[in-house]
Enzyme design. Structure first.
Site, PDB file in Angstrom:
ATOM      1  N   GLY A  10       0.838  -1.199   0.000  1.00 46.81           N
ATOM      2  CA  GLY A  10       0.000   0.000   0.000  1.00 46.81           C
ATOM      3  C   GLY A  10       0.870   1.245   0.000  1.00 46.81           C
ATOM      4  N   ARG A  72       0.343  -4.800  -4.894  1.00 47.92           N
ATOM      5  CA  ARG A  72       0.456  -5.857  -3.881  1.00 47.92           C
ATOM      6  C   ARG A  72       0.821  -7.194  -4.530  1.00 47.92           C
ATOM      7  NH1 ARG A  72      -0.954  -4.024   1.038  1.00 47.92           N
ATOM      8  NH2 ARG A  72      -2.422  -2.309   1.157  1.00 47.92           N
ATOM      9  N   ASP A 103       5.652  -5.272   5.687  1.00 50.55           N
ATOM     10  CA  ASP A 103       5.925  -6.673   5.961  1.00 50.55           C
ATOM     11  C   ASP A 103       5.891  -7.556   4.697  1.00 50.55           C
ATOM     12  OD1 ASP A 103       6.290  -8.580   8.257  1.00 50.55           O
ATOM     13  OD2 ASP A 103       4.603  -9.517   7.226  1.00 50.55           O
ATOM     14  N   THR A 125       5.151   1.602   6.302  1.00 45.25           N
ATOM     15  CA  THR A 125       3.758   1.202   6.404  1.00 45.25           C
ATOM     16  C   THR A 125       3.071   2.158   7.355  1.00 45.25           C
ATOM     17  OG1 THR A 125       2.141  -0.368   7.240  1.00 45.25           O
ATOM     18  CG2 THR A 125       4.353  -0.642   8.092  1.00 45.25           C
ATOM     19  N   ASP A 127       0.596   1.581   8.908  1.00 45.27           N
ATOM     20  CA  ASP A 127       0.144   0.796  10.070  1.00 45.27           C
ATOM     21  C   ASP A 127       1.175   0.830  11.205  1.00 45.27           C
ATOM     22  OD1 ASP A 127      -1.988   0.146   8.510  1.00 45.27           O
ATOM     23  OD2 ASP A 127      -1.557  -1.989   8.370  1.00 45.27           O
ATOM     24  N   ASP A 129       3.504  -1.223  11.980  1.00 48.48           N
ATOM     25  CA  ASP A 129       3.591  -2.470  12.743  1.00 48.48           C
ATOM     26  C   ASP A 129       4.766  -3.367  12.363  1.00 48.48           C
ATOM     27  OD1 ASP A 129       2.615  -3.144  10.283  1.00 48.48           O
ATOM     28  OD2 ASP A 129       0.908  -4.318  11.007  1.00 48.48           O
ATOM     29  N   ARG A 162     -24.594  12.832  19.140  1.00 45.37           N
ATOM     30  CA  ARG A 162     -24.496  11.510  18.512  1.00 45.37           C
ATOM     31  C   ARG A 162     -23.251  10.750  18.963  1.00 45.37           C
ATOM     32  NH1 ARG A 162     -25.702  13.618  12.388  1.00 45.37           N
ATOM     33  NH2 ARG A 162     -27.924  13.153  12.376  1.00 45.37           N
ATOM     34  N   MET A 169      -7.394   2.845   9.571  1.00 47.55           N
ATOM     35  CA  MET A 169      -6.629   1.696   9.091  1.00 47.55           C
ATOM     36  C   MET A 169      -5.791   1.096  10.214  1.00 47.55           C
ATOM     37  SD  MET A 169      -5.497   2.498   5.219  1.00 47.55           S
ATOM     38  CE  MET A 169      -6.676   2.327   3.870  1.00 47.55           C
ATOM     39  N   GLY A 170      -5.357  -0.103   9.988  1.00 45.78           N
ATOM     40  CA  GLY A 170      -4.571  -0.818  10.992  1.00 45.78           C
ATOM     41  C   GLY A 170      -5.064  -2.251  11.005  1.00 45.78           C
ATOM     42  N   ARG A 171      -4.394  -3.049  10.193  1.00 46.15           N
ATOM     43  CA  ARG A 171      -4.876  -4.410   9.974  1.00 46.15           C
ATOM     44  C   ARG A 171      -4.651  -5.303  11.185  1.00 46.15           C
ATOM     45  NH1 ARG A 171      -1.766  -6.208   5.511  1.00 46.15           N
ATOM     46  NH2 ARG A 171      -3.280  -5.317   4.081  1.00 46.15           N
ATOM     47  N   GLU A 222      -9.613  -0.926  11.917  1.00 46.36           N
ATOM     48  CA  GLU A 222     -10.377  -1.799  11.004  1.00 46.36           C
ATOM     49  C   GLU A 222     -10.184  -3.296  11.286  1.00 46.36           C
ATOM     50  OE1 GLU A 222      -8.807  -1.175   7.045  1.00 46.36           O
ATOM     51  OE2 GLU A 222      -6.774  -1.621   7.715  1.00 46.36           O
ATOM     52  N   HIS A 274      -8.625   5.658   2.677  1.00 46.89           N
ATOM     53  CA  HIS A 274      -7.398   6.045   1.976  1.00 46.89           C
ATOM     54  C   HIS A 274      -7.044   7.521   2.126  1.00 46.89           C
ATOM     55  CE1 HIS A 274      -8.510   2.162   0.424  1.00 46.89           C
ATOM     56  NE2 HIS A 274      -7.220   1.975   0.223  1.00 46.89           N
ATOM     57  N   GLN A 276      -6.162   8.575   4.759  1.00 45.59           N
ATOM     58  CA  GLN A 276      -5.023   8.456   5.674  1.00 45.59           C
ATOM     59  C   GLN A 276      -3.717   8.189   4.935  1.00 45.59           C
ATOM     60  OE1 GLN A 276      -6.524   5.821   9.272  1.00 45.59           O
ATOM     61  NE2 GLN A 276      -7.757   5.471   7.465  1.00 45.59           N
ATOM     62  N   ARG A 277      -3.829   7.762   3.686  1.00 46.17           N
ATOM     63  CA  ARG A 277      -2.625   7.409   2.924  1.00 46.17           C
ATOM     64  C   ARG A 277      -2.312   8.390   1.807  1.00 46.17           C
ATOM     65  NH1 ARG A 277      -3.530   1.137   1.836  1.00 46.17           N
ATOM     66  NH2 ARG A 277      -3.155   1.819  -0.288  1.00 46.17           N
TER      67      ARG A 277
HETATM   68  O1  F6P Z   1      -1.131  -2.347   4.879  1.00 46.10           O
HETATM   69  C1  F6P Z   1      -1.495  -1.044   5.073  1.00 46.10           C
HETATM   70  C2  F6P Z   1      -2.960  -0.812   4.874  1.00 46.10           C
HETATM   71  O2  F6P Z   1      -3.070   0.566   4.890  1.00 46.10           O
HETATM   72  C3  F6P Z   1      -3.872  -1.481   5.899  1.00 46.10           C
HETATM   73  O3  F6P Z   1      -4.070  -0.733   7.045  1.00 46.10           O
HETATM   74  C4  F6P Z   1      -5.142  -1.644   5.117  1.00 46.10           C
HETATM   75  O4  F6P Z   1      -5.891  -2.733   5.595  1.00 46.10           O
HETATM   76  C5  F6P Z   1      -4.673  -1.922   3.755  1.00 46.10           C
HETATM   77  O5  F6P Z   1      -3.435  -1.264   3.644  1.00 46.10           O
HETATM   78  C6  F6P Z   1      -5.633  -1.503   2.684  1.00 46.10           C
HETATM   79  O6  F6P Z   1      -4.955  -1.382   1.488  1.00 46.10           O
HETATM   80  P1  F6P Z   1      -5.533  -1.422   0.024  1.00 46.10           P
HETATM   81  O7  F6P Z   1      -6.828  -0.705   0.022  1.00 46.10           O
HETATM   82  O8  F6P Z   1      -4.490  -0.734  -0.771  1.00 46.10           O
HETATM   83  O9  F6P Z   1      -5.683  -2.840  -0.363  1.00 46.10           O
END
Ligand code: F6P
Length: 343
Positions: A10, A72, A103, A125, A127, A129, A162, A169-171, A222, A274, A276-277
């Site tokens: 990503g 990917r 990773d 990343t 994330d 991690d 509310r 994000m954060g797998r 997430e 996205h 966040q990215r």
């Molecule tokens: O690996 C980083 C990450 O941002 C995760 O937090 C997220 O689950 C994933 O990528 C989503 O990526 P994409 O939408 O590019 O498949």
């Protein structure tokens, strides 16, 4: 010396700053740099690449995305793909390959190193991690975006009384949720490292109501699994590395629905996704990417292959890629406890 450089997995803000750093340090040393396109996909088939020049890496420091493109693609999936990568590295005459990624990308880099390819890694990343480094490129920008989003969501949450569930994000790890949530004053943060139940979330909201707080901001990573709602989630597809597409799983929306049913609080979900990215990297990510990119070329110069440049404390240090991959660096629980004070 001819060095290949690629960005895989990503995207994350700061990739271009890292590419620029790799290229500029290389040019300074008199090395040639080949930019491999679309991550590992650029080393398949005929290969997709182009030589980087002073001109092609100029003006990119502040840009999000990656001028090389990413994907990917997992070349370890079949012996044919493995062969193609090895052949392309040889055909291009690369003396070293710098892989910028998380990773998945770095586990392919480690495999290549084990096949005899001189590889160096750079940790990226959002994330955050990856093991063996305190920070990865992209994380700082991502948490700044989360904090800014929480500031904005606070005003609308209070206006409407509310519960707003914010999915970030954060797998496998909750770094973005905890650090972004702390910075943005979240009223509850749910992360994979600290399992909880819907029941506890509901009780927490009731307690806040009894204290006169008629709105709440809940940040949920997430990757969180809530046992009671597991069956209600959409079953999602997987990517080339076998990871479930968490955006399709929609834990935030599921949680918001259950909260509304069980507390009567009107609830809404915001999936930051996205955002966040994308966009410009923060000053800290630009600096980190620059330091790590330059250090990666220095590792090549020293012949320290199988290593990645990493940040520990204030220092850039070399660490073995094999130690960084396959281990999920989870959130420091003292950080979570700090956030809990404000729930
Ligand atoms: O690996 C980083 C990450 O941002 C995760 O937090 C997220 O689950 C994933 O990528 C989503 O990526 P994409 O939408 O590019 O498949």
């Amino acid at each position: 010396m001819k060095i290949g450089v690629l960005t895989g997995g990503g995207d994350a803000p700061g990739l271009n700053a890292a590419i620029r750093a790799v290229a500029r340090r290389s040019f300074e040393r008199g090395y040639q740099v080949i930019g491999i396109k679309k991550g590992w996909a650029g080393l398949l088939g005929e290969g997709e690449y182009e030589e980087l020049t002073l001109r092609s890496v100029s003006g990119i420091l502040h840009l999000g995305g990656t001028i090389l493109g990413t994907s990917r693609t997992n070349p370890r999936k079949s012996p044919e793909l493995q062969q193609q990568v090895l052949q392309n590295v040889e055909r291009l005459g690369l003396d070293a390959l710098i892989a910028i990624g998380g990773d998945d990308t770095l586990s392919v880099a480690q495999w290549l190193y084990e096949q005899g390819v001189p590889v160096v890694g750079v940790p990226k990343t959002m994330d955050n991690d990856l093991a063996e480094t305190d920070y990865c490129i992209g994380f700082n920008t991502a948490v700044s975006i989360v904090a800014e989003a929480l500031d904005r969501l606070h005003t609308t949450a209070t206006a409407h009384h509310r519960v707003l569930v914010v999915e970030v994000m954060g797998r496998d790890a909750g770094w973005v949720a905890v650090v972004g949530g702390l910075a943005g004053g979240a009223d509850l943060i749910l992360i994979p490292e600290v399992p909880t139940t819907v029941d506890r979330v509901v009780k927490h909201l009731e307690r806040r109501r009894s204290l006169g707080k008629d709105f709440s901001i809940i940040v949920v990573a997430e990757g969180v699994t809530l046992a009671e709602v597991a069956g209600k989630e959409t079953i999602a597809e997987r990517d080339a590395f076998g990871h479930v597409r968490l955006d399709r799983r929609g834990v935030g929306e599921t949680l918001a629905r259950v909260i509304e049913e069980q507390t009567g609080f009107e609830s809404r979900t915001t999936v930051l996704g996205h955002l966040q990215r994308g966009g410009s990297p923060s000053a800290l990510d630009r600096l980190l990417a620059t330091r790590l990119g330059v250090a990666a070329v220095d590792l090549v110069t020293e012949g320290k292959f199988g290593y990645m440049s990493a940040i520990k404390g204030q220092n850039v240090v070399p660490v073995e890629i094999k130690k960084a991959v396959g281990v999920n660096r989870t959130v420091d629980l003292s950080l979570y406890q700090l956030a809990e004070i404000f729930f």
